[in-house]
Design a protein around this motif. Sequence first.
Motif, short mmCIF file in Angstrom:
data_model
loop_
_atom_site.label_atom_id
_atom_site.label_comp_id
_atom_site.label_asym_id
_atom_site.label_seq_id
_atom_site.Cartn_x
_atom_site.Cartn_y
_atom_site.Cartn_z
N GLN A 51 -5.49 -8.52 1.71
CA GLN A 51 -6.51 -7.81 2.47
C GLN A 51 -6.76 -8.44 3.84
N TYR A 52 -6.60 -9.76 3.95
CA TYR A 52 -6.90 -10.49 5.19
C TYR A 52 -5.75 -11.43 5.54
N TYR A 142 -13.90 -6.34 -1.67
CA TYR A 142 -12.85 -5.83 -0.79
C TYR A 142 -12.89 -4.29 -0.76
#
Length: 211
Positions: A51-52, A142
């Motif tokens: 996600q990051y 998330y």
Amino acid sequence: MKLVDIARNELDYELNPNVVLTLADHINFCIQRAKQHIYVQMPLIYEVEQQYPQEGKLGRYALKQIERRFTIQLNQNEASGIALHFVNARYNAKTKCDVVTQWQQRYDDILGDTVSIVEDEIGIVINRSSFNFARYSSHLMYLLQRLGTGNLLDSNISEMYRSLGTEYPKITRCVELISEYFHTKWNLTLSEEEKLYLLLHINRICTREGL
């Protein structure tokens, strides 16, 4: 702090000035835990990186520098804690969309509501201190961030979701109720990929409870 200076050059958003203090405290506790051989469950770094990616890269870099400077061995998932410090620090950035902040403020209520749906449907009490519950909580965080930015996961995995739905009908029923909850209360529609990941995480926490 040199790490924060590097982050400011690498990340495409402003950082809250307080990140220097909060990150320093986090790293200090991280070092103390390692010296005392205390293990604290952290989100898996590879999940954070999905996600990051930028923040995950910084987390891994920071971990290597800490190990080299202090001559200690750290659990690699400690990198996720550092990465998430940068994620959290951007919430107050001038360029951050207010919509994402609003979803983060709803997190506790949505976490409680979705867990209650599972407990009521399955007839269990979920252990909220378990590792799998922590993973579910992180996944939900998330998910809310994706809802805030409109970047929901949506690849062609309908067949996989249907297949697992047949294998785990009770869990699938929970997921569909949660999807209905998001649609009814928040006017949002979850993609089948988002529902698939919910199914996997909910199955883990229910399996641990003896389902």
